[in-house]
Structure formats: structure tokens, C-alpha cells
Design a protein around this motif. Structure first.
Motif, short mmCIF file in Angstrom:
data_model
loop_
_atom_site.label_atom_id
_atom_site.label_comp_id
_atom_site.label_asym_id
_atom_site.label_seq_id
_atom_site.Cartn_x
_atom_site.Cartn_y
_atom_site.Cartn_z
N GLU A 252 1.16 -1.42 0.21
CA GLU A 252 -0.29 0.20 -0.08
C GLU A 252 0.61 1.39 -0.22
O GLU A 252 1.43 1.49 0.94
N ASP A 253 0.94 1.66 -1.40
CA ASP A 253 1.42 3.21 -1.09
C ASP A 253 1.19 3.99 -1.92
O ASP A 253 1.83 5.31 -2.22
N LEU A 254 -0.43 4.33 -1.87
CA LEU A 254 -1.47 5.68 -1.80
C LEU A 254 -1.76 6.31 -0.71
O LEU A 254 -1.57 7.16 -0.72
N ASN A 255 -2.58 5.26 0.01
CA ASN A 255 -2.99 6.43 1.22
C ASN A 255 -3.35 5.41 1.92
O ASN A 255 -4.53 4.67 2.87
N PRO A 256 -2.30 4.66 2.53
CA PRO A 256 -2.58 3.73 3.66
C PRO A 256 -2.63 3.89 5.16
O PRO A 256 -1.77 5.12 5.50
N TYR A 257 -3.85 3.59 5.92
CA TYR A 257 -4.42 3.78 7.06
C TYR A 257 -3.14 2.95 7.93
O TYR A 257 -2.15 2.07 7.95
N LEU A 258 -2.63 3.77 8.79
CA LEU A 258 -2.17 4.21 10.37
C LEU A 258 -1.83 3.05 10.70
O LEU A 258 -0.95 2.32 11.98
N SER A 259 -3.20 2.99 11.38
CA SER A 259 -3.26 2.95 13.19
C SER A 259 -2.28 2.96 13.88
O SER A 259 -2.35 2.63 15.39
N LEU A 260 -2.56 4.77 14.46
CA LEU A 260 -1.62 4.92 14.94
C LEU A 260 -1.95 5.32 16.89
O LEU A 260 -0.95 5.30 17.55
N ASP A 261 -3.25 5.19 16.15
CA ASP A 261 -4.43 4.62 17.55
C ASP A 261 -3.34 3.29 18.41
O ASP A 261 -4.08 2.82 19.66
N ARG A 262 -3.15 2.49 18.00
CA ARG A 262 -2.54 1.32 18.65
C ARG A 262 -1.15 0.84 18.84
O ARG A 262 -0.95 -0.57 18.92
N VAL A 263 -0.03 1.92 18.64
CA VAL A 263 1.16 1.68 18.82
C VAL A 263 2.04 3.08 20.40
O VAL A 263 0.41 3.77 20.83
N GLY A 264 2.33 2.67 21.12
CA GLY A 264 2.73 3.51 22.40
C GLY A 264 3.06 5.19 21.93
O GLY A 264 3.10 5.55 20.78
N GLU A 265 2.71 5.84 22.55
CA GLU A 265 3.28 7.49 22.21
C GLU A 265 4.56 7.27 22.48
O GLU A 265 4.71 8.23 21.22
N ASP A 266 5.26 6.88 21.98
CA ASP A 266 6.86 6.57 21.94
C ASP A 266 6.76 6.71 20.42
O ASP A 266 8.04 7.68 19.62
N VAL A 267 6.65 5.50 20.06
CA VAL A 267 6.77 5.74 18.53
C VAL A 267 5.58 6.41 17.99
O VAL A 267 6.07 6.77 16.80
N ARG A 268 4.12 6.54 18.19
CA ARG A 268 3.23 7.87 17.70
C ARG A 268 3.94 9.17 17.36
O ARG A 268 4.25 9.41 16.58
N GLU A 269 5.05 9.32 18.55
CA GLU A 269 5.97 10.93 18.50
C GLU A 269 6.64 10.83 17.31
O GLU A 269 7.64 11.49 16.73
N ALA A 270 7.55 9.33 17.36
CA ALA A 270 9.21 9.15 16.45
C ALA A 270 8.51 9.08 15.03
O ALA A 270 8.61 9.43 14.23
N PHE A 271 7.06 8.11 14.87
CA PHE A 271 6.72 8.45 13.55
C PHE A 271 6.66 9.93 12.97
O PHE A 271 6.57 10.38 11.77
N VAL A 272 5.54 10.98 13.83
CA VAL A 272 4.66 11.85 13.27
C VAL A 272 6.85 12.87 12.82
O VAL A 272 6.71 13.83 11.64
N ALA A 273 8.14 12.67 14.26
CA ALA A 273 8.88 13.24 13.32
C ALA A 273 9.50 13.27 11.92
O ALA A 273 9.88 13.86 11.52
N ARG A 274 8.96 11.48 12.07
CA ARG A 274 10.00 11.50 10.78
C ARG A 274 9.50 11.59 9.63
O ARG A 274 9.57 12.24 8.18
N LEU A 275 8.17 11.77 9.84
CA LEU A 275 7.11 11.78 8.57
C LEU A 275 7.25 13.46 8.48
O LEU A 275 7.49 13.71 7.35
N THR A 276 7.69 14.44 9.13
CA THR A 276 7.86 15.92 9.18
C THR A 276 8.67 15.83 8.65
O THR A 276 9.16 16.83 7.57
#
Length: 284
Positions: A252-276
């Protein structure tokens, strides 16, 4: 976390394409995009729009981020207009429009299967049915489908009839195989972020964090490398068969749902930083 810009400072503008009203089984897409838009505002001037409005709004933004915009089948003409307009303007689109996975339809599953890659065996014509394992049921789905739209379970006779009746090359057929669980690997650019799995095969979207092994990541990275996207979010969906092997279900490389509510806060923060960081580095 990216620090907010000083008052009055110019931020790059970002158009986030989403369908906040889209209803998905077992998930609330809108919650994820509301969260992401709030976090991305720390680095960008963000506006949200429906996918049907995207083509008309492109010219006013530095970058367009396609997120939970639903299956393209629901707005094909608007999506095609978006593609044409984005290429005319040279708009920086995230994910970039050269993806070879679901962004281009599911033809890649046929190609990968023929090439012997670890993917669920897939054909798109009646002549290829003999190449599939002999099982009680087969899965039929449209090449341009997503989120299980149009997916059906049929017998071999029914699969042949559907392929013969459909427009050439418009449908895929796969054997319905038993598996232990489904697992998804999430990447930004080529960097692995996290993995989630569904322990119960009957509850695909009841996900839990998954500790990916070195072998698991080697499997997933094989498909990320195949896709050749330098920027973007990708989700590698796989199933683990009864013998322990992983087979690709979807890239999935178009609009993959990320299920961010299923990961811990540290993982979510790291993802947002990397995406930014990734969006900011997108060539313009």
C-alpha cells in the motif's frame, strides 16, 4: 517533535487530502487525519480538503499530502483530474506519484507472482487459473479496488466465469489460503517505523504491536526496495502461513491507514517526527 515557527514566520503550505466522512470497517479514518493535521501544523500551514476538491486547490499549496482519502473507485474521475493537474503544475505530492504498488492498481501482484516473489499466488486471466493451487475457494477482487471493495469468495467455476465476463485484466484471482495471522510493516521513505499484527485472522483490524524479527524486516524491505519510492509512507501487508512463511498480501503506497491509535506514544511521536522531516525534504 518539531518546534513551532515563531509568530509571523512563513511556513510551507500543506494541503492534506482526506475524506473525514469515510466509514471503514473497524476503524475511524477521520480521527487519524485530525490528529496528523494537528501535529503537522507545528511545521506547515495546513488545510484539509476532500479528494473531489483536490485538483481545483493544488495551485495554492507548496505540497499535497494524500492521506485517508478512501478507495479511488469511489471518485475515479476526480482522482484522474487530480493526477493530470498535479503533473501540469509540477506539484510536490506525498506520496510521489511514481509508486508501483497499489497506487498503480494491483497489477504488481500478478507480476510478482509470475516472478516467483513471496506473494499470494495471483492471476488476472482465465488461462492462468491452472497455475493456482487447487483449493475450495478463491478470492476475486478488482485491480483498482481497496479496503476490500468488490472482494468476493468464489469457487473455481465461479472464478473462471467472472474472469471471462469481466473486462480483460480488470480482476485478480487468488487462492483463499489459511494463515496464522496478518502483519503489517510501516515505513517512511525506506526507514522502518513499527509493525502491527492481528492475532485473530477473523478480526483483521484488531491490531497489536508486533516485534518484527530480522527475517521479517528482510522480507518487508524487499518490497520497499522493489517499489523504488525515495519518499513516502508505505505499508507492507503480509500473512503468515501455517508453515511460518510470510507472503505479501498488499503493498500500500497510495493512502495507507496507519493505525496510530494502536501504537505507544513514543512510537507515535517518532513516526510524526520522521514524517515531518520526510515531507519537508520532498523535492519541489
Amino acid at each position: 517533535m518539531t518546534a513551532a515557527s515563531p509568530a509571523g514566520a512563513h511556513c510551507p503550505s500543506l494541503l492534506l487530502v482526506t475524506d473525514l466522512a469515510y466509514e471503514a470497517r473497524g476503524r475511524r479514518y477521520c480521527d487519524e487525519d485530525i490528529y496528523l493535521s494537528s501535529r503537522l501544523r507545528e511545521a506547515f500551514d495546513v488545510a484539509l480538503c476532500h479528494p473531489r476538491d483536490a485538483a481545483a486547490l493544488l495551485a495554492g499549496f507548496d505540497t499535497v499530502l494524500v492521506r485517508n482519502s478512501g478507495p479511488v473507485l469511489h471518485y475515479r474521475e476526480a482522482y484522474d483530474a487530480f493526477l493530470v493537474r498535479a503533473r501540469e503544475l509540477g506539484t510536490a505530492v506525498y506520496n510521489p506519484l511514481g509508486g508501483r504498488g497499489d497506487m498503480a492498481g494491483k497489477e504488481y501482484l500478478v507480476e510478482m507472482s509470475a516472478a516467483g516473489l513471496p506473494v499470494i499466488p495471483t492471476v488476472d486471466g482465465a488461462a492462468g487459473l491452472a497455475e493456482l493451487p487447487d483449493v475450495a475457494q478463491y478470492v476475486v477482487k478488482p485491480k483498482l479496488g481497496a479496503d476490500s471493495v468488490g472482494l468476493r469468495f468464489v469457487t473455481a467455476v465461479e472464478a473462471r466465469a467472472e474472469l471471462e465476463a469481466a473486462a480483460e485484466g480488470s480482476l485478480l484471482v487468488q487462492p483463499r489460503i489459511g494463515f496464522r495471522h496478518e502483519v503489517s510493516f510501516y515505513f517512511v521513505d525506506h526507514d522502518f517505523q513499527y509493525a502491527l499484527y492481528a492475532p485473530d485472522p477473523e478480526r483483521r483490524w484488531v491490531l497489536e504491536p508486533y516485534a518484527a524479527s530480522a527475517e521479517d524486516l528482510e522480507f518487508a524491505r524487499r518490497f520497499i526496495a522493489w517499489n523504488t519510492l525515495d519518499h513516502g509512507i508505505q505499508r507492507v501487508d503480509a500473512c503468515r502461513t501455517a508453515d511460518g512463511a510470510l507472503l505479501l498480501v498488499e503493498l500500500e503506497d497510495l493512502n495507507p491507514y496507519l493505525s496510530l491509535d494502536r501504537v505507544g506514544e513514543d512510537v507515535r511521536e517518532a513516526f510524526v517526527a520522521r514524517l515531518t522531516t520526510s515531507i519537508a525534504s520532498l523535492p519541489r
